[in-house]
Enzyme design. Structure first.
Site, short mmCIF file in Angstrom:
data_model
loop_
_atom_site.label_atom_id
_atom_site.label_comp_id
_atom_site.label_asym_id
_atom_site.label_seq_id
_atom_site.Cartn_x
_atom_site.Cartn_y
_atom_site.Cartn_z
N TYR A 42 -2.91 -0.19 8.21
CA TYR A 42 -3.93 -1.12 8.82
C TYR A 42 -3.83 -0.71 10.36
CZ TYR A 42 -4.19 -4.08 5.02
OH TYR A 42 -4.33 -4.59 3.64
N ASP A 60 -4.13 -1.98 -6.33
CA ASP A 60 -4.70 -2.44 -5.00
C ASP A 60 -5.96 -3.10 -5.07
OD1 ASP A 60 -4.99 -2.68 -2.41
OD2 ASP A 60 -4.63 -0.67 -1.65
N ARG A 100 0.84 -1.33 -0.08
CA ARG A 100 -0.03 0.00 0.06
C ARG A 100 0.79 1.13 0.01
NH1 ARG A 100 -5.41 -1.17 3.17
NH2 ARG A 100 -6.61 -1.98 1.60
N GLN A 123 -1.50 2.25 -5.79
CA GLN A 123 -2.85 2.46 -5.79
C GLN A 123 -3.73 1.67 -6.83
OE1 GLN A 123 -3.46 6.32 -4.54
NE2 GLN A 123 -2.86 6.27 -2.55
N SER A 144 -8.27 -2.97 -2.01
CA SER A 144 -8.94 -1.79 -1.97
C SER A 144 -10.10 -1.48 -2.84
CB SER A 144 -8.11 -0.50 -2.20
OG SER A 144 -7.20 -0.36 -0.93
#
Length: 524
Positions: A231, A130, A122, A127, A133
Site C-alpha cells: 500500500y 485476496d 498480500r 493472491q 483485490s
C-alpha cells in the site's frame, strides 16, 4: 461439516458468498452446502440453480446459522447475526476488525472463530484468496463505466463527415488494483489516460498499459511498499503541496477523474479540492472510489451523485462491486473456496485451523475465545524490497577521454588479432588448396565477414525482420531452378518445378514477414 451462506441484509447489497459453481467445488472438498432462500436472487442465481448443484435450501437465516458449522458472508455481520454465532462455529466474511472492536468482542464471547477476508496478507501464495483485490478490480472497471454513462462525449477520438471528436482525457489518481483496472478500461475505450501514484515504482506498470504516468518535479524518499503490504504510505506536507499543484495544473485539461487513493485504517486523503472542481470544464465527471472513507474529492457525498454549479458530475457511490453482483459474487465465492481449500488440507470436509500458516493466521481475528487481531507480520514480505541503486560516479573530462582511448585500443587490438589469425588461416589453406578452390573460398570468407559485420551492428529487435528479408534475398537460387526447368529429363523438370515453388514461397513470405514486423515499430 456444512457450510452455509445467508442472504445479505445490508441495504442495497446484491452479492452472495456462495454460487452454484463454488458450491460444487466445496463439495469436492467434502463439505455439505446450504444457502438461505433467495440469497442469490439479486446476483442472478435462483434457488433452482443451487438445488441442481446439490445445495440445501434453508428458509430462514436463523435456521441456517443453527444448521451450519461454517458461515460464509460478504458484508460485516450486524449485532443480530453475531449473536447467532455459536461456540466452535467459523465465520468467513469481511469484518473490518480495525473499526469493529465491539463485533470482535461479541464474536469472542460467542466462542466463534472469525476469518476476515480483508486481512488476507498480500503475499504471492494468497493472491487467490485476496478478496480486496477482487472487489477493487471490479470497482475500477465499473468506475469507468459509470463515468462513461455520465459523460456526454465519446471516450475515443473520431474523425467523421459530421466533424472531428477529440478523445476524452482521463486521470486516474492511485495506481493500485482499482486504479490499474480503471486505466486498462479507459485505455481500451480509446481515452487518453494519465495516472498518478505516490509510489514511483508503479510507473512501469502504468506505462505498460498504455497510460502516461504523471511525474512530480519533487524529490522525496518514499517508504518501500514491502513495508506496508504493497500500500501507499503517508506523504510529507511538502510532497502533498507539490502533488496538489500538479493536479491544479491538470484540472482544466481533464474530462474524467477517477480517484482511488486509500491508506489502510485512515480517512481518505483529500486530493481533489474545491478549486480544482471549479477549474474543470462543464460536463466533466469525477468518480470517487474512496467515498466510503470520506472521499478524495472535497465535494463528494457518499452514496450520491451530485452536479456542481459549473456542471461537473461527482459520483460517490460506495457499492460499485454490488452493481456488478453476478461477477462480484463469482469472484468472491472463488476467494472463499480457495480459503476453504487451505483450511481443508485432507479434503475430508473438516476444517484444520492451522495458526502457523501465514495466510490463515493473518486473516484470523478471533480464535478459541481469544481476539487474535492484529496479526504478526507474515514471514514472507508482501513484495520484494527495492535495493537502493548506487549512484554512478561522475567522471571528469580527462577520465572520460582516458576511458574512450582505452576502449579504442582494446577494440583495435581485438580486430587486429582476428585479422591476423584469419590471414594466417587463409595462407595455410592457400599453400595446399588448388587455385580454383581459393577463388571461391576467398569470396566465401569475405561474404561471411561482411555479413557478420552487418548483422552485428543491427539492433536485436530488428533481427527477425532482418532474417526474413535475408531469406527472401537468398532465394536467388531460384535462378538455378529456372535454368533447369527446360531440361529434357522429366525427373529434373519435377525437381526444378518444386524448387521454384519453394523458393517463391521463401521470397514472397520473407518480404511479407519483413513488412509486418517493421510495421510494429511504426507509431502510426
Amino acid at each position: 461439516m456444512k457450510i452455509g451462506a445467508p442472504k445479505e441484509i445490508f441495504e442495497g447489497e446484491s452479492r452472495v458468498a456462495m454460487t452454484p459453481e463454488s458450491a460444487l467445488q466445496l463439495q469436492k472438498l467434502g463439505y455439505e452446502c446450504a444457502i438461505e432462500t433467495g440469497a442469490g436472487k439479486a446476483a442472478g442465481f435462483d434457488d433452482a440453480a443451487y438445488k441442481e448443484a446439490g445445495v440445501e435450501i434453508i428458509k430462514t437465516a436463523a435456521a441456517l446459522f443453527k444448521a451450519c458449522d461454517i458461515i460464509a458472508k460478504v458484508r460485516q455481520p450486524n449485532a443480530t447475526e453475531t449473536k447467532r454465532l455459536t461456540s466452535g462455529q467459523t465465520l468467513i466474511s469481511f469484518f473490518n476488525p480495525a473499526g469493529n472492536a465491539e463485533g470482535m468482542e461479541a464474536a469472542r464471547a460467542q466462542g466463534a472463530n472469525v476469518i476476515a477476508m480483508e486481512m488476507v496478507p498480500r503475499i504471492s501464495r494468497a493472491q487467490k484468496m485476496d478478496a480486496l483485490s477482487s472487489m477493487a478490480n471490479i470497482a475500477g472497471y465499473r468506475a469507468v463505466i459509470e463515468a462513461g454513462n455520465n459523460f456526454g462525449r465519446f471516450f475515443t477520438g473520431q474523425i467523421t463527415a459530421a466533424g472531428k471528436v477529440p478523445p476524452a482525457k482521463v486521470l486516474v489518481v492511485g495506481a493500485g488494483v482499482a486504479g490499474l483496472a480503471a486505466i486498462g478500461t479507459a485505455t481500451s475505450l480509446g481515452a487518453v489516460t494519465y495516472a498518478f501514484d505516490v509510489r514511483p515504482e508503479v510507473a512501469e506498470q502504468v506505462e505498460s498499459m498504455g497510460a502516461e504516468f504523471v511525474f512530480l518535479d519533487f524529490e522525496e524518499e518514499q517508504q518501500d511498499g514491502a513495508a506496508t503490504g504493497g500500500y501507499a504510505s503517508v506523504s510529507s506536507p511538502e510532497f502533498r503541496e507539490a502533488q496538489l499543484a500538479k493536479f491544479r495544473e491538470l484540472a482544466p485539461e481533464i474530462d474524467i477523474v477517477i480517484t482511488t487513493a486509500l491508506i489502510p485504517n485512515r480517512e481518505a486523503p483529500e486530493l481533489w479540492t474545491e478549486d480544482m472542481v471549479a477549474a474543470m470544464k462543464p460536463g466533466s465527471v469525477i468518480v470517487d472510489l474512496a467515498a466510503e472513507k470520506g472521499g478524495n474529492c472535497k465535494l463528494t457525498v457518499a452514496d450520491e451523485k451530485i452536479v456542481t454549479k459549473n456542471g461537473v458530475t461527482i459520483i460517490g457511490y460506495t457499492d460499485f462491486p454490488s452493481r456488478m453482483a453476478a461477477q462480484a459474487s463469482t469472484l468472491y465465492a472463488t476467494n472463499i473456496r480457495h480459503m476453504m481449500t487451505d483450511l481443508t488440507p485432507e479434503k475430508d470436509g473438516k476444517i484444520v485451523h492451522n495458526m502457523e500458516d501465514d495466510v490463515i493466521r493473518g486473516a484470523t481475528v478471533t480464535f478459541e475465545n481469544e481476539i487474535t487481531f492484529p496479526p504478526p507480520p507474515p514471514k514472507v514480505a508482501a513484495i520484494a524490497a527495492q535495493k537502493p541503486k548506487a549512484a554512478a560516479p561522475e567522471l571528469t573530462a580527462e577520465e572520460k577521454r582516458a576511458a574512450e582511448v582505452a576502449a579504442f585500443k582494446a577494440q583495435t587490438k581485438q580486430q587486429v588479432t582476428l585479422l591476423g589469425v584469419g590471414a594466417a588461416l587463409l595462407l595455410g589453406v592457400g599453400l595446399v588448396a588448388p587455385a580454383s578452390f581459393m577463388q571461391h573460398f576467398i569470396v566465401f570468407v569475405l561474404a561471411v565477414f561482411v555479413g557478420f559485420q552487418v548483422i552485428w551492428n543491427v539492433a536485436h529487435s530488428l533481427h527477425t525482420p532482418l532474417m526474413a528479408v535475408t531469406n527472401a534475398i537468398s532465394s536467388i537460387i531460384i535462378l538455378g531452378a529456372l535454368m533447369q526447368i527446360g531440361s529434357s529429363s522429366f525427373l529434373v523438370v519435377i525437381l526444378a518445378a518444386l524448387s521454384v515453388f519453394m523458393a517463391a514461397i521463401n521470397i514472397f513470405g520473407g518480404f511479407l514477414v519483413t513488412r509486418r514486423m517493421l510495421a510494429m515499430f511504426q507509431k502510426s
